[in-house]
Scaffold this active site. Sequence first.
Site, short mmCIF file in Angstrom:
data_model
loop_
_atom_site.label_atom_id
_atom_site.label_comp_id
_atom_site.label_asym_id
_atom_site.label_seq_id
_atom_site.Cartn_x
_atom_site.Cartn_y
_atom_site.Cartn_z
N ARG A 240 0.97 -1.24 -0.11
CA ARG A 240 0.06 0.09 -0.14
C ARG A 240 1.07 1.29 0.16
O ARG A 240 1.55 1.69 0.85
CB ARG A 240 -0.67 0.09 1.18
CG ARG A 240 -1.40 1.23 1.53
CD ARG A 240 -2.31 1.14 2.81
NE ARG A 240 -1.75 0.60 4.17
CZ ARG A 240 -1.10 1.38 4.86
NH1 ARG A 240 -0.79 2.66 4.62
NH2 ARG A 240 -0.42 0.88 6.04
N HIS A 244 -2.64 4.35 5.06
CA HIS A 244 -3.98 3.61 5.43
C HIS A 244 -5.25 4.24 5.00
O HIS A 244 -6.02 3.59 4.10
CB HIS A 244 -4.18 3.12 6.93
CG HIS A 244 -5.12 2.39 7.09
ND1 HIS A 244 -5.21 0.90 6.68
CD2 HIS A 244 -6.43 2.77 7.85
CE1 HIS A 244 -6.39 0.44 7.24
NE2 HIS A 244 -7.25 1.74 7.90
N TYR A 253 5.64 5.51 10.47
CA TYR A 253 5.85 4.16 10.96
C TYR A 253 6.75 3.57 9.65
O TYR A 253 6.79 2.40 9.73
CB TYR A 253 4.67 3.30 11.29
CG TYR A 253 3.45 3.61 10.23
CD1 TYR A 253 3.47 2.70 9.14
CD2 TYR A 253 2.52 4.37 10.07
CE1 TYR A 253 2.53 2.55 7.96
CE2 TYR A 253 1.39 4.57 9.24
CZ TYR A 253 1.63 3.54 8.15
OH TYR A 253 0.48 3.58 7.37
C1 LIG Z 1 -12.27 -5.53 15.04
C2 LIG Z 1 -11.68 -4.37 14.58
N1 LIG Z 1 -10.43 -3.89 15.16
C3 LIG Z 1 -9.83 -2.78 14.86
C4 LIG Z 1 -10.41 -2.06 13.89
C5 LIG Z 1 -9.52 -0.76 12.99
N2 LIG Z 1 -9.26 -1.00 11.78
C6 LIG Z 1 -9.55 -0.76 10.62
S1 LIG Z 1 -8.46 -1.14 9.47
C7 LIG Z 1 -7.47 -1.81 10.43
C8 LIG Z 1 -6.21 -2.53 9.95
C9 LIG Z 1 -6.23 -3.69 9.03
O1 LIG Z 1 -5.21 -4.05 8.37
P1 LIG Z 1 -5.13 -5.25 7.39
O2 LIG Z 1 -6.11 -6.30 7.75
O3 LIG Z 1 -3.79 -5.60 7.09
O4 LIG Z 1 -5.80 -4.58 6.05
P2 LIG Z 1 -5.27 -3.26 5.28
O5 LIG Z 1 -5.67 -2.03 5.65
O6 LIG Z 1 -3.75 -3.13 5.25
O7 LIG Z 1 -5.70 -3.66 3.76
C10 LIG Z 1 -7.81 -1.40 11.73
C11 LIG Z 1 -6.98 -1.97 12.82
C12 LIG Z 1 -11.74 -2.57 12.98
N3 LIG Z 1 -12.20 -1.89 12.02
N4 LIG Z 1 -12.33 -3.64 13.41
#
Ligand SMILES: Cc1ncc(C[n+]2csc(CCOP(=O)(O)OP(=O)(O)O)c2C)c(N)n1
Length: 321
Positions: A240, A244, A253
């Site tokens: 990415r 985010h 980071y």
């Molecule tokens: C249960 C839960 N915990 C935390 C969050 C906050 N949150 C939203 S996206 C995210 C990161 C997810 O990362 P990843 O699975 O690697 O997907 P990416 O965004 O990198 O595509 C977090 C922690 C959430 N939406 N739901």
Amino acid sequence: MEWTKELQLEMYLQMLRSRRLDERSWVLHRQGKIAFHISAIGHEATQVGAAYGLRRGHDWVAPYYRDLALMLCLGLTPREFALGLFGKSGEPSSLARQMPSHWGLKRANVISTSSPVATQVSHAAGLALAIKLRGDDRVALTTIGEGSTSQGEWYEGLNWAAVHRLPFICVVQNNTYAISVPQKLQMAVPNVADRAAAFGMTGVVVDGNDVLAVHRAVKEAADRARRGDGPTLVEAKTYRPVPHSSDDDDRSYRTREEVEEWKKRDPISLFKSYLEMQGILTNTISEEMESHAMAEADDAVKFAEEAPYPDVEVAKGPVYA
Ligand SMILES: Cc1ncc(C[n+]2csc(CCOP(=O)(O)OP(=O)(O)O)c2C)c(N)n1
Ligand SMILES: [Mg+2]
């Protein structure tokens, strides 16, 4: 596996459509016109390859927020996406009741997305069970980030799918970060797909910046599911290159050098060079596609800016019925 010129050009155009619309969304955010954007930039090969591995409109899909390119391939229009960005009337996912990119598209068999990550995995496993009980020839595909595979729902969904040999595909879009948390703090294995063996399902690691490789992997997984040979975990390794979401500052980071490195592996540039080398993509076609993608983004934004907001009574309504 053979790909016709037409199919390859179509997939290239889909990647381009998504990228241009996505870039425009960042601009709208920086102009203060929209409140939030979460981006598919860098993930286009993974998502377009996955979409084209399905029978679109026939199979079921439980996506996650990063899936703009996937959704465009499934038939979400740029105008519909833009309505979501602006929270305007006519937005098809939730009538603009959820945040942007919380997809749902009934006509395309895309179920509504919920904010807690990994909930879509249990939904997809349930869809796959229904498909099996009905004895139809569909598959249920879900997508997820690598960080979210730390959630319990992911283990439960995959275990269930494997135990019952369900027509289920989980595409993990591994971009190496969950917001600021790197992969090594999420798991002690190098590949998410290494865990497939523990569930008793097929696991595949694929280059997520190579649209043809992802297409092949997901098509094979769908064929396996339709034969009754059970679920597949496909891990697409990608990156990415943007924060985010519009609420994140990724300078806290990771280094700029790391992000710059990505440009060598930009899935759109890679596929473009490949198609040019094969004599499939000419300058004329490339320019036509660029104008098409830009015009579509212009039109979508204009349409959404001019659209009305939903009535208060509509906006207050439930997301789930
Ligand atoms: C249960 C839960 N915990 C935390 C969050 C906050 N949150 C939203 S996206 C995210 C990161 C997810 O990362 P990843 O699975 O690697 O997907 P990416 O965004 O990198 O595509 C977090 C922690 C959430 N939406 N739901
Ligand atoms: Mg991630």
